[in-house]
Design an enzyme around this catalytic site. Structure first.
Site, PDB file in Angstrom:
ATOM      1  N   HIS A  14      -3.051   4.236   6.935  1.00 14.71           N
ATOM      2  CA  HIS A  14      -3.799   3.514   5.906  1.00 14.71           C
ATOM      3  C   HIS A  14      -3.594   2.025   6.115  1.00 14.71           C
ATOM      4  O   HIS A  14      -2.792   1.596   6.947  1.00 14.71           O
ATOM      5  CB  HIS A  14      -3.423   3.958   4.486  1.00 14.71           C
ATOM      6  CG  HIS A  14      -2.095   3.486   3.993  1.00 14.71           C
ATOM      7  ND1 HIS A  14      -1.887   3.100   2.694  1.00 14.71           N
ATOM      8  CD2 HIS A  14      -0.904   3.329   4.604  1.00 14.71           C
ATOM      9  CE1 HIS A  14      -0.616   2.743   2.525  1.00 14.71           C
ATOM     10  NE2 HIS A  14       0.000   2.892   3.671  1.00 14.71           N
ATOM     11  N   CYS A  25       1.952  -4.363   4.881  1.00 14.50           N
ATOM     12  CA  CYS A  25       1.042  -3.271   4.530  1.00 14.50           C
ATOM     13  C   CYS A  25      -0.434  -3.642   4.689  1.00 14.50           C
ATOM     14  O   CYS A  25      -1.298  -2.784   4.581  1.00 14.50           O
ATOM     15  CB  CYS A  25       1.307  -2.796   3.109  1.00 14.50           C
ATOM     16  SG  CYS A  25       2.932  -2.029   2.916  1.00 14.50           S
ATOM     17  N   HIS A  29      -1.277   0.885   9.568  1.00 12.72           N
ATOM     18  CA  HIS A  29       0.011   1.533   9.848  1.00 12.72           C
ATOM     19  C   HIS A  29      -0.033   2.970   9.340  1.00 12.72           C
ATOM     20  O   HIS A  29      -0.980   3.371   8.672  1.00 12.72           O
ATOM     21  CB  HIS A  29       1.170   0.753   9.199  1.00 12.72           C
ATOM     22  CG  HIS A  29       1.104   0.686   7.706  1.00 12.72           C
ATOM     23  ND1 HIS A  29       0.217  -0.120   7.025  1.00 12.72           N
ATOM     24  CD2 HIS A  29       1.805   1.349   6.759  1.00 12.72           C
ATOM     25  CE1 HIS A  29       0.388   0.030   5.721  1.00 12.72           C
ATOM     26  NE2 HIS A  29       1.345   0.926   5.532  1.00 12.72           N
ATOM     27  N   HIS A  31       2.320   6.681   8.006  1.00 13.50           N
ATOM     28  CA  HIS A  31       3.513   7.239   7.364  1.00 13.50           C
ATOM     29  C   HIS A  31       3.551   8.742   7.599  1.00 13.50           C
ATOM     30  O   HIS A  31       2.521   9.384   7.800  1.00 13.50           O
ATOM     31  CB  HIS A  31       3.491   7.013   5.849  1.00 13.50           C
ATOM     32  CG  HIS A  31       3.492   5.594   5.431  1.00 13.50           C
ATOM     33  ND1 HIS A  31       4.597   4.779   5.543  1.00 13.50           N
ATOM     34  CD2 HIS A  31       2.508   4.829   4.891  1.00 13.50           C
ATOM     35  CE1 HIS A  31       4.304   3.587   5.068  1.00 13.50           C
ATOM     36  NE2 HIS A  31       3.036   3.586   4.679  1.00 13.50           N
ATOM     37  N   HIS A  69      -3.328  13.660   9.504  1.00 15.48           N
ATOM     38  CA  HIS A  69      -3.842  12.939  10.670  1.00 15.48           C
ATOM     39  C   HIS A  69      -5.233  12.346  10.407  1.00 15.48           C
ATOM     40  O   HIS A  69      -6.114  12.395  11.256  1.00 15.48           O
ATOM     41  CB  HIS A  69      -3.811  13.822  11.922  1.00 15.48           C
ATOM     42  CG  HIS A  69      -2.424  14.006  12.431  1.00 15.48           C
ATOM     43  ND1 HIS A  69      -1.593  14.968  11.907  1.00 15.48           N
ATOM     44  CD2 HIS A  69      -1.733  13.341  13.372  1.00 15.48           C
ATOM     45  CE1 HIS A  69      -0.428  14.895  12.531  1.00 15.48           C
ATOM     46  NE2 HIS A  69      -0.477  13.911  13.414  1.00 15.48           N
ATOM     47  N   GLU A 108       6.381   7.736   1.092  1.00 17.26           N
ATOM     48  CA  GLU A 108       5.887   7.183   2.353  1.00 17.26           C
ATOM     49  C   GLU A 108       7.022   7.026   3.360  1.00 17.26           C
ATOM     50  O   GLU A 108       6.799   7.096   4.560  1.00 17.26           O
ATOM     51  CB  GLU A 108       5.259   5.807   2.125  1.00 17.26           C
ATOM     52  CG  GLU A 108       3.991   5.837   1.334  1.00 17.26           C
ATOM     53  CD  GLU A 108       3.397   4.460   1.148  1.00 17.26           C
ATOM     54  OE1 GLU A 108       2.170   4.388   0.990  1.00 17.26           O
ATOM     55  OE2 GLU A 108       4.133   3.455   1.167  1.00 17.26           O
TER      56      GLU A 108
END
Length: 118
Positions: A14, A25, A29, A31, A69, A108
């Site tokens: 995201h 953020c 990136h 998680h 994914h 996360e």
């Protein structure tokens, strides 16, 4: 009150592009998310359960098909991909199917959690 929880995992990317450019953020990136759904009831069913854990498999299927994914900005909208909004999204989805839903937590990272509990 009886309470049960079940944990689900998925990986996704995201980007919180509305944040300042120097905020980590704001960059694309990913998680390894953990979702924990909590169900609660004052009584147990005839089998002695709040709800049979096996019935929660539909949540795993939903997560696998729509979130794992994937790029969450495309799934939830560009500003909705925070852990807080994910927790609310999964709460609403679960509550519609499992009236006993009491809360949903989303992680996360191993040190960060967001929870939605009305």
């Amino acid at each position: 009150m009886y309470r049960i929880t079940k944990e689900f995992h998925f990986s996704a990317s995201h980007q919180l592009a509305h944040l300042p450019a120097d905020h980590q953020c704001a960059r694309l990136h990913g998680h390894n998310y953990i979702v924990v759904v909590e169900l609660a009831g004052e009584t147990l069913n005839a089998d002695g359960f709040v709800r049979d854990y096996h019935e929660l498999k539909v949540l795993k299927t939903y997560i696998d098909e729509h979130f794992d994914h994937r790029h969450l900005n495309e799934v939830l909208g560009s500003s909705m991909s925070t852990a807080e909004n994910l927790a609310r999204h999964f709460y609403d989805w679960c509550k519609a199917r499992f009236p006993e839903t009491a809360a949903v937590k989303v992680s996360e990272t191993p040190k960060t959690w967001a929870e939605y509990r009305p």
